[in-house]
Structures are given as C-alpha cells and as structure tokens.
Write a protein that holds these residues in place. Structure first.
Motif: not given
Length: 122
Positions: A93-122
């Motif tokens: 969705t684009d409805q909440y795109r303005d809320l995503i922190d530009p410096s620390h967006p997190g994971y771009p999608n579910r696959a990336a989040a599930e493959g993450g190592d538990g640290t907060i990506p920058t």
C-alpha cells in the motif's frame, strides 16, 4: 482511539506503554496486539504482531496494523518495520508510505523480514 475508525464499533486501540505494545480490544477482549519499541525522537520500531487464535481469519491483523499506523500518524511519528506482517502490509500500500522512517525503514517486505537476523536494519 474512536472505535468507528477501527473494524467494528466495539474495537478500541490501547497503548500499553509499560508493556511496549498496542492492543486491539474487541468486545472487551484483547483480539490482537503489536509489540513495539519507541525510539527518539519519535520513531516506532514495529517488532511483532499477534492475533488471538479465536480471531484469526477475520481480518483482525489488518485492523490492528491500520489502527496502529493511524495512531502513529496522529502522533507525527515514523515507523521502522521489523514485523514480517507489517513489512508485507506496507509493501502492498502507498497509504502509509509517509510514515516509513527514511533513515531506518526496516524491511521492505515479508520475505526480507522473515530472513532477517533480528537486528534492526538501517
């Protein structure tokens, strides 16, 4: 938060600050919750979303995510998506795109989040 903004008139979003989680209360019971970390200046790291077993399959996950994002918007905050469900929702969705922190967006999608190592990506 006004129940009319949520999925049902009986829905209420509570911020349980001491537990670092938002709770979606439906018909007097916690139907879902989202664990977060509130960082300065006003960034919410959305860590994990859980829906009560009895509420699954009824769209409660979407309701709690939208309610939390609307609440963070009202607080003029930003989000970092660590939770796979939230990352997937934001990717679709684009409805909440303005809320995503530009410096620390997190994971771009579910696959990336599930493959993450538990640290907060920058």
């Amino acid at each position: 938060m006004n129940g009319a903004e949520l999925g049902r008139n009986s829905d209420e979003l509570r911020d349980e600050v001491d537990a670092d989680r938002f709770e979606l209360v439906r018909d007097g019971e916690v139907a879902a919750w989202m664990k977060y970390k509130h960082l300065k200046p006003n960034r919410y790291v959305l860590l994990h979303t859980e829906v009560d077993q009895a509420q699954r399959g009824h769209g409660v996950g979407r309701v709690v995510v939208e309610a939390v994002l609307d609440e963070i918007r009202s607080r003029q905050g930003t989000v970092t998506a660590i939770c796979p469900y939230v990352a997937d929702y934001l990717a679709g969705t684009d409805q909440y795109r303005d809320l995503i922190d530009p410096s620390h967006p997190g994971y771009p999608n579910r696959a990336a989040a599930e493959g993450g190592d538990g640290t907060i990506p920058t």
